[in-house]
Design an enzyme around this catalytic site. Structure first.
Site, PDB file in Angstrom:
ATOM      1  N   HIS A 299      49.853  40.514  29.716  1.00 15.41           N
ATOM      2  CA  HIS A 299      49.788  41.081  30.903  1.00 15.41           C
ATOM      3  C   HIS A 299      49.836  40.320  32.349  1.00 15.41           C
ATOM      4  O   HIS A 299      49.246  40.681  33.804  1.00 15.41           O
ATOM      5  CB  HIS A 299      48.170  41.671  31.319  1.00 15.41           C
ATOM      6  CG  HIS A 299      47.281  41.136  31.724  1.00 15.41           C
ATOM      7  ND1 HIS A 299      45.427  41.897  31.000  1.00 15.41           N
ATOM      8  CD2 HIS A 299      46.440  40.115  32.241  1.00 15.41           C
ATOM      9  CE1 HIS A 299      44.598  40.835  31.675  1.00 15.41           C
ATOM     10  NE2 HIS A 299      45.271  40.323  31.656  1.00 15.41           N
TER      11      HIS A 299
ATOM     12  N   HIS B 207      40.810  42.719  37.619  1.00 14.95           N
ATOM     13  CA  HIS B 207      39.902  41.418  37.536  1.00 14.95           C
ATOM     14  C   HIS B 207      39.459  40.737  39.200  1.00 14.95           C
ATOM     15  O   HIS B 207      40.104  40.531  40.098  1.00 14.95           O
ATOM     16  CB  HIS B 207      41.520  40.738  38.090  1.00 14.95           C
ATOM     17  CG  HIS B 207      42.484  40.422  36.311  1.00 14.95           C
ATOM     18  ND1 HIS B 207      42.547  41.482  35.583  1.00 14.95           N
ATOM     19  CD2 HIS B 207      42.391  39.209  35.704  1.00 14.95           C
ATOM     20  CE1 HIS B 207      43.083  40.838  34.646  1.00 14.95           C
ATOM     21  NE2 HIS B 207      42.707  39.681  34.753  1.00 14.95           N
TER      22      HIS B 207
ATOM     23  N   HIS C 253      44.580  31.608  27.178  1.00 15.06           N
ATOM     24  CA  HIS C 253      45.006  30.407  28.332  1.00 15.06           C
ATOM     25  C   HIS C 253      43.517  29.984  28.870  1.00 15.06           C
ATOM     26  O   HIS C 253      42.018  30.973  29.200  1.00 15.06           O
ATOM     27  CB  HIS C 253      45.769  31.803  29.071  1.00 15.06           C
ATOM     28  CG  HIS C 253      44.982  32.935  29.518  1.00 15.06           C
ATOM     29  ND1 HIS C 253      44.775  33.686  28.800  1.00 15.06           N
ATOM     30  CD2 HIS C 253      45.104  34.025  30.224  1.00 15.06           C
ATOM     31  CE1 HIS C 253      44.315  35.490  29.548  1.00 15.06           C
ATOM     32  NE2 HIS C 253      44.887  34.772  30.687  1.00 15.06           N
TER      33      HIS C 253
ATOM     34  N   GLU D 278      39.570  38.002  26.898  1.00 13.84           N
ATOM     35  CA  GLU D 278      40.635  39.067  26.966  1.00 13.84           C
ATOM     36  C   GLU D 278      40.565  39.688  25.807  1.00 13.84           C
ATOM     37  O   GLU D 278      41.212  41.320  25.806  1.00 13.84           O
ATOM     38  CB  GLU D 278      41.878  39.052  28.383  1.00 13.84           C
ATOM     39  CG  GLU D 278      41.707  38.706  29.241  1.00 13.84           C
ATOM     40  CD  GLU D 278      42.921  38.283  29.941  1.00 13.84           C
ATOM     41  OE1 GLU D 278      42.816  38.191  31.597  1.00 13.84           O
ATOM     42  OE2 GLU D 278      43.714  38.009  29.500  1.00 13.84           O
TER      43      GLU D 278
HETATM   44  C1  DHB Z   1      47.679  34.759  34.424  1.00 15.41           C
HETATM   45  C2  DHB Z   1      47.096  35.271  33.737  1.00 15.41           C
HETATM   46  C3  DHB Z   1      46.172  36.094  33.565  1.00 15.41           C
HETATM   47  O1  DHB Z   1      45.493  37.163  32.436  1.00 15.41           O
HETATM   48  C4  DHB Z   1      45.905  37.115  34.367  1.00 15.41           C
HETATM   49  O2  DHB Z   1      45.440  38.226  34.800  1.00 15.41           O
HETATM   50  C5  DHB Z   1      46.610  36.776  35.514  1.00 15.41           C
HETATM   51  C6  DHB Z   1      47.418  35.154  35.499  1.00 15.41           C
HETATM   52  C7  DHB Z   1      49.299  33.538  34.039  1.00 15.41           C
HETATM   53  O3  DHB Z   1      48.731  32.799  33.200  1.00 15.41           O
HETATM   54  O4  DHB Z   1      49.349  33.401  35.217  1.00 15.41           O
HETATM   55 FE    FE Z   2      44.077  38.199  32.951  1.00 13.24          FE
END
Ligand code: DHB
Ligand code: FE
Length: 287
Positions: free
Chosen positions: A12, A59, A193, A240
């Site tokens: 997302h 978020h 991530h 997540e």
């Molecule tokens: C990014 C990834 C995410 O899951 C999010 O909520 C906001 C930003 C990113 O990789 O930029």
């Molecule tokens: Fe996210």
């Protein structure tokens, strides 16, 4: 009776919203990612879901660190979004299905899940981006949603096992819902991530592959990982993946992976798209 036809898992990342607004789907950076949705569009055109139950994490748009429910279920007729500061267009309100929401809420509470009930709920990029990806152009108007938010932000987080169970409870609840609806489930976010701290930019291809493999037939094997294990293996925001676990739990039939796309990176994230079909057990045995 309502039936769960399958599940879609989707990253997302907010920057996707900007790429859609700027029509960059065929740019070299974006093409390998957007291409991964061609199959999803075909699948959705064939399967024609009426409703999507969307497991996601807020978020800081609807909930903040001061009050953050572990699990929250939307029970509204529509869900608005607002500017989160990412510089992407604000999505228009998405239709809800309050009747199905209340059915799920009753079933979840009867099943001992102490959820928060939200008759008003803003949905952030973790809902609007996957909806825009799955239902491009004006197609998003053809689907109603029930958002289910899972805390992946403020520790302590629910375990992978707990999220799998939450999904199973939702799956059973859908099967006991009288209206003849075709329901899909969605898990958003991930895969690996980390956006901040010393490991910002961290990605773990091997662990992502393991998650995508095991979630099809052996979600219980993944449920053995602790939250700390997942943070270590997938990054602070890789948790997540809890949303994927809940999505998988809701698939109570015979589950088959029919599509997978994995592309590194989109922004700071290992972007993954998966489609899992859910055939009723009886139908699978007869085939
Ligand atoms: C990014 C990834 C995410 O899951 C999010 O909520 C906001 C930003 C990113 O990789 O930029
Ligand atoms: Fe996210």
């Amino acid at each position: 009776m309502a039936r769960i036809i399958g599940g879609v898992a989707s990253t997302h990342v907010p920057a996707i919203g900007k790429a859609i607004a700027d029509n960059k789907q065929n740019d070299p950076y974006w093409r390998p990612f957007f291409q991964g949705f061609d199959y999803v569009h075909k699948w959705l055109a064939r399967e024609k879901p009426d409703v999507a139950i969307v497991f996601y994490n807020d978020h800081g748009l609807n909930f903040f660190l001061d009050k953050l429910p572990t699990f929250a279920v939307g029970a509204a007729d529509e869900y608005r979004s607002e500017d989160e500061g990412w510089g992407i267009p604000v999505a228009r309100a998405i239709k809800g299905d309050a009747d199905l929401s209340w059915h799920l809420i009753n079933a979840l509470v009867a099943d001992e899940f102490d959820i928060t009930i939200c008759q008003e709920m803003l949905v952030d990029h973790a809902v609007t981006i996957p909806i825009a990806l799955m239902f491009p152009g004006e197609r998003w108007q053809t689907i109603r949603i029930v958002p289910v938010s899972i805390n992946t932000v403020q520790h302590p987080l629910p375990s992978l096992k707990r999220c799998l169970k939450l999904g199973r409870s939702v799956g059973r609840a859908v099967e006991s819902y009288k209206p003849d609806l075709r329901v899909m489930v969605v898990g958003t976010g991930g895969l690996s991530h980390q956006l901040d701290g010393k490991r910002a930019g961290f990605i773990n291809k091997e662990f992502d592959r393991l998650c995508m493999d095991k979630i099809v037939d052996e979600p219980e094997a993944l449920a053995r990982y602790s939250i700390h294990d997942v943070v270590e293996e997938a990054g602070a925001q890789g948790v997540e993946f809890l949303n994927w676990m809940a999505m998988r739990g809701a698939l109570t039939g015979y589950v088959k992976e029919v599509h997978r796309n994995y592309h590194i990176p989109i922004s700071n994230t290992a972007a993954a798209t998966v489609v899992l079909e859910n055939a009723p057990i009886a139908q699978h045995q007869a085939a």
